[in-house]
Design a protein around this motif. Structure first.
Motif, PDB file in Angstrom:
ATOM      1  N   UNK A 210      -1.266  34.826  20.277  1.00 28.58           N
ATOM      2  CA  UNK A 210      -0.584  36.037  20.751  1.00 28.58           C
ATOM      3  C   UNK A 210       0.929  35.813  20.763  1.00 28.58           C
ATOM      4  N   UNK A 211       1.354  34.620  21.185  1.00 27.60           N
ATOM      5  CA  UNK A 211       2.774  34.286  21.143  1.00 27.60           C
ATOM      6  C   UNK A 211       3.275  34.220  19.700  1.00 27.60           C
ATOM      7  N   UNK A 212       2.495  33.594  18.821  1.00 23.44           N
ATOM      8  CA  UNK A 212       2.901  33.486  17.416  1.00 23.44           C
ATOM      9  C   UNK A 212       3.015  34.862  16.774  1.00 23.44           C
ATOM     10  N   UNK A 241      -0.134  25.197   3.331  1.00 15.70           N
ATOM     11  CA  UNK A 241      -0.536  24.840   4.690  1.00 15.70           C
ATOM     12  C   UNK A 241       0.621  24.259   5.499  1.00 15.70           C
ATOM     13  N   UNK A 242       1.570  23.620   4.838  1.00 19.69           N
ATOM     14  CA  UNK A 242       2.731  23.091   5.544  1.00 19.69           C
ATOM     15  C   UNK A 242       3.557  24.232   6.151  1.00 19.69           C
ATOM     16  N   UNK A 243       3.879  25.199   5.327  1.00 21.84           N
ATOM     17  CA  UNK A 243       4.691  26.326   5.785  1.00 21.84           C
ATOM     18  C   UNK A 243       3.926  27.163   6.808  1.00 21.84           C
ATOM     19  N   UNK A 244       2.622  27.344   6.585  1.00 19.74           N
ATOM     20  CA  UNK A 244       1.815  28.116   7.531  1.00 19.74           C
ATOM     21  C   UNK A 244       1.828  27.464   8.914  1.00 19.74           C
ATOM     22  N   UNK A 245       1.696  26.139   8.944  1.00 17.51           N
ATOM     23  CA  UNK A 245       1.719  25.422  10.226  1.00 17.51           C
ATOM     24  C   UNK A 245       3.081  25.555  10.896  1.00 17.51           C
ATOM     25  N   UNK A 246       4.137  25.391  10.114  1.00 21.76           N
ATOM     26  CA  UNK A 246       5.487  25.521  10.665  1.00 21.76           C
ATOM     27  C   UNK A 246       5.755  26.941  11.162  1.00 21.76           C
ATOM     28  N   UNK A 247       5.312  27.923  10.375  1.00 19.26           N
ATOM     29  CA  UNK A 247       5.587  29.322  10.688  1.00 19.26           C
ATOM     30  C   UNK A 247       4.926  29.738  12.004  1.00 19.26           C
ATOM     31  N   UNK A 248       3.630  29.477  12.130  1.00 14.91           N
ATOM     32  CA  UNK A 248       2.913  29.876  13.340  1.00 14.91           C
ATOM     33  C   UNK A 248       3.474  29.184  14.578  1.00 14.91           C
ATOM     34  N   UNK A 249       3.686  27.889  14.472  1.00 17.02           N
ATOM     35  CA  UNK A 249       4.098  27.118  15.639  1.00 17.02           C
ATOM     36  C   UNK A 249       5.495  27.494  16.085  1.00 17.02           C
ATOM     37  N   UNK A 250       6.408  27.628  15.143  1.00 16.25           N
ATOM     38  CA  UNK A 250       7.786  27.986  15.513  1.00 16.25           C
ATOM     39  C   UNK A 250       7.888  29.419  15.999  1.00 16.25           C
ATOM     40  N   UNK A 251       7.088  30.322  15.439  1.00 16.34           N
ATOM     41  CA  UNK A 251       7.117  31.717  15.902  1.00 16.34           C
ATOM     42  C   UNK A 251       6.680  31.803  17.357  1.00 16.34           C
ATOM     43  N   UNK A 252       5.654  31.040  17.714  1.00 21.54           N
ATOM     44  CA  UNK A 252       5.199  31.023  19.102  1.00 21.54           C
ATOM     45  C   UNK A 252       6.273  30.437  20.016  1.00 21.54           C
ATOM     46  N   UNK A 253       6.943  29.390  19.546  1.00 23.28           N
ATOM     47  CA  UNK A 253       8.023  28.785  20.336  1.00 23.28           C
ATOM     48  C   UNK A 253       9.196  29.755  20.483  1.00 23.28           C
ATOM     49  N   UNK A 274       1.302  22.514  24.027  1.00 27.44           N
ATOM     50  CA  UNK A 274       0.100  23.263  23.681  1.00 27.44           C
ATOM     51  C   UNK A 274       0.237  24.008  22.367  1.00 27.44           C
ATOM     52  N   UNK A 275       1.413  24.575  22.123  1.00 30.26           N
ATOM     53  CA  UNK A 275       1.640  25.261  20.848  1.00 30.26           C
ATOM     54  C   UNK A 275       1.498  24.281  19.685  1.00 30.26           C
ATOM     55  N   UNK A 276       2.093  23.097  19.826  1.00 24.06           N
ATOM     56  CA  UNK A 276       2.051  22.104  18.756  1.00 24.06           C
ATOM     57  C   UNK A 276       0.665  21.506  18.594  1.00 24.06           C
ATOM     58  N   UNK A 277      -0.045  21.346  19.694  1.00 22.40           N
ATOM     59  CA  UNK A 277      -1.381  20.743  19.633  1.00 22.40           C
ATOM     60  C   UNK A 277      -2.404  21.679  18.997  1.00 22.40           C
ATOM     61  N   UNK A 278      -2.191  22.983  19.118  1.00 19.78           N
ATOM     62  CA  UNK A 278      -3.202  23.958  18.686  1.00 19.78           C
ATOM     63  C   UNK A 278      -2.874  24.620  17.356  1.00 19.78           C
ATOM     64  N   UNK A 279      -1.674  25.161  17.221  1.00 15.74           N
ATOM     65  CA  UNK A 279      -1.397  26.094  16.125  1.00 15.74           C
ATOM     66  C   UNK A 279      -1.358  25.471  14.728  1.00 15.74           C
ATOM     67  N   UNK A 280      -0.844  24.251  14.524  1.00 15.29           N
ATOM     68  CA  UNK A 280      -0.911  23.688  13.173  1.00 15.29           C
ATOM     69  C   UNK A 280      -2.344  23.566  12.655  1.00 15.29           C
ATOM     70  N   UNK A 281      -3.256  23.191  13.533  1.00 17.07           N
ATOM     71  CA  UNK A 281      -4.665  23.049  13.133  1.00 17.07           C
ATOM     72  C   UNK A 281      -5.256  24.412  12.803  1.00 17.07           C
ATOM     73  N   UNK A 373       8.690  23.333  14.653  1.00 14.85           N
ATOM     74  CA  UNK A 373       8.437  23.527  13.223  1.00 14.85           C
ATOM     75  C   UNK A 373       8.362  22.186  12.508  1.00 14.85           C
ATOM     76  N   UNK A 374       9.296  21.294  12.841  1.00 15.23           N
ATOM     77  CA  UNK A 374       9.289  19.952  12.244  1.00 15.23           C
ATOM     78  C   UNK A 374       8.017  19.201  12.602  1.00 15.23           C
ATOM     79  N   UNK A 375       7.639  19.252  13.881  1.00 18.27           N
ATOM     80  CA  UNK A 375       6.444  18.532  14.330  1.00 18.27           C
ATOM     81  C   UNK A 375       5.193  19.061  13.639  1.00 18.27           C
ATOM     82  N   UNK A 376       5.077  20.380  13.521  1.00 19.64           N
ATOM     83  CA  UNK A 376       3.889  20.977  12.908  1.00 19.64           C
ATOM     84  C   UNK A 376       3.758  20.574  11.438  1.00 19.64           C
TER      85      UNK A 376
END
Length: 439
Positions: A210-212, A241-253, A274-281, A373-376
């Motif tokens: 929802x945040x993303x 998948x790299x960009x998708x992980x970065x996009x979702x996680x950073x958007x939520x942040x 929690x955002x980093x632990x969940x959204x990249x996966x 984004x970097x972490x994801x």
């Protein structure tokens, strides 16, 4: 005592509305004021440790129209917070509460003090009404109330006191136990997930997505996630998948750091973790042949590894836990989701640690979206590299032969090696505040 995966999830994973440092201050303030007759107060003083102070300086508080600061958080908690809601203490806020809080700050009735030599999470709130004094202390963890006092007398039977949400042990006992486990034993915990656990994990995905989604639609904060989306539409980046992980996680942040009034499912005491632990996966699963349940199991692994790393590094430090702890969790979860065994997961964790261990934490703020984004993206890379045989050698720097020792080394770096770094970061931030440039 032995803990289960259910214990880990209930003790380490919970919804949190707003950045957890100002929220913890709001919780302490709300708890102290709740002890006073009629819940009315004339003055409120709050004392905090350096890391709580650092992380609460610049992040926007949800539901306030862009306000920030620990003094603001304290006032909001005291005026309109519900301490029974723990890390969602600010959920009931109204516009009138925000206006009243601003007036209290203008009159100097709410003050925050820095305990510069204190180590570890510590918040003490003292609310006064005439001759009456209500006091609440939070220690060790963001919602762990350890003391409630009214007019100098200890209150021992208040419903506000933290009770472990699973098992008979608390977070401190869980962390001690986690540090004694091998990586294989930690991965084995995921085998015991039941239907209730899976529903809880799915709820975490729902909160963070929802945040993303909000971040991608509205571009709040720095707009990092929405910029990724725009770059993909303009064919300046490929949708992988790299960009998708970065996009979702950073958007939520972006959304969370801008104070959007949506809770995050936290991990190890931090919403951004929690955002980093969940959204990249959750992003990676769309590029694989796997089920949602398999992705949820991988997210459970991510939470477990995040908690394991945080048990070594401490809750707050000069090291960016979103990058190192939750990043390691996400790397482990991605490797697990892709069918990796314990050796692949170990390699993913060590690859991540070698890459990101030097990222500092300079407080919670809009720029955290860049770090997430970097972490994801790095978590996905670390997992893929490990699955393809690229694993950092134990002769390299802080990397050890085993993943367990590697994580202990990172803990030593965080708790012992970067103490002066932490002081320097806070000194720089305080100078900016004193000069009137920010905050």
């Amino acid at each position: 005592m032995a803990f289960t995966v259910k214990d880990v999830l209930r003790l380490e994973v919970a919804p949190a509305l707003g950045c957890t440092e100002p929220v913890a201050v709001a919780l302490a303030a709300a708890a102290a004021v709740s002890l006073l007759p009629g819940k009315r107060f004339d003055a409120l003083d709050v004392w905090v440790d350096p890391n709580i102070y650092k992380n609460g300086l610049a992040v926007t508080i949800p539901g306030t129209g862009g306000l920030c600061g620990l003094d603001t958080a304290a006032a909001l908690g005291a005026v309109g917070g519900d301490p029974m809601l723990r890390l969602e203490v600010l959920s009931p806020l109204s516009e009138a509460d925000v206006a009243r809080s601003s007036e209290l700050l203008r009159l100097g009735q709410v003050r925050v003090h820095l305990l510069s030599d204190r180590r570890g999470i510590y918040i003490k709130a003292e609310a006064r009404q005439g001759e009456h004094v209500g006091e609440a202390i939070i220690e060790q963890h963001h919602d762990h109330l350890t003391s409630l006092r009214m007019d100098g007398a200890d209150l021992t039977d208040s419903p506000l006191f933290h009770e472990a949400r699973a098992g008979s042990g608390g977070v401190a006992e869980l962390e001690t136990w986690l540090k004694e486990q091998s990586l294989q034993q930690l991965l084995d915990l995921a085998d015991a997930l039941d239907a209730d656990d899976m529903a809880f994990l799915q709820d975490g995905v729902r909160h963070n997505m929802a945040l993303a989604d909000y971040g991608l639609k509205h571009g709040p904060g720095l707009g990092v996630g929405k910029t990724f989306e725009r770059l993909v539409r303009q064919n300046l980046m490929k949708s992988d998948m790299f960009v998708a992980a970065r996009m979702l996680t950073s958007a939520a942040a972006d959304a969370r750091m801008d104070g959007v009034a949506l809770p995050a499912m936290s991990s190890a005491g931090s919403g951004n973790h929690g955002l980093t632990a969940i959204l990249p996966i959750w992003a990676v699963k769309d590029y694989l042949t796997c089920t949602s349940d398999e992705a949820l199991r991988a997210i459970a692994v991510s939470h477990i590894i995040t908690a394991y790393v945080k048990a070594h590094t401490g809750r707050l430090s000069a090291v960016c836990g979103c990058s190192v702890a939750a990043g390691a969790g996400a790397a482990a979860g991605v490797a697990y989701l892709m069918g990796g065994d314990v050796h692949h997961v170990a390699g993913a964790i060590k690859n991540l640690m070698e890459d990101l261990a030097g990222i500092i934490c300079d407080g919670a703020k809009a720029g955290c979206a860049l770090k997430l984004a970097t972490a994801a993206g790095t978590a996905v890379q670390a997992a893929l590299f490990s699955l393809h045989g690229v694993k950092v050698k134990p002769t390299d720097g802080i990397i050890a032969q085993s993943p367990e020792q590697t994580m202990r080394n990172v803990g030593m770096l965080s708790t012992e090696g970067m103490i002066e770094t932490d002081r320097t970061i806070l000194s720089i931030m305080l100078e900016k505040k004193i000069s009137g440039l920010v905050y």
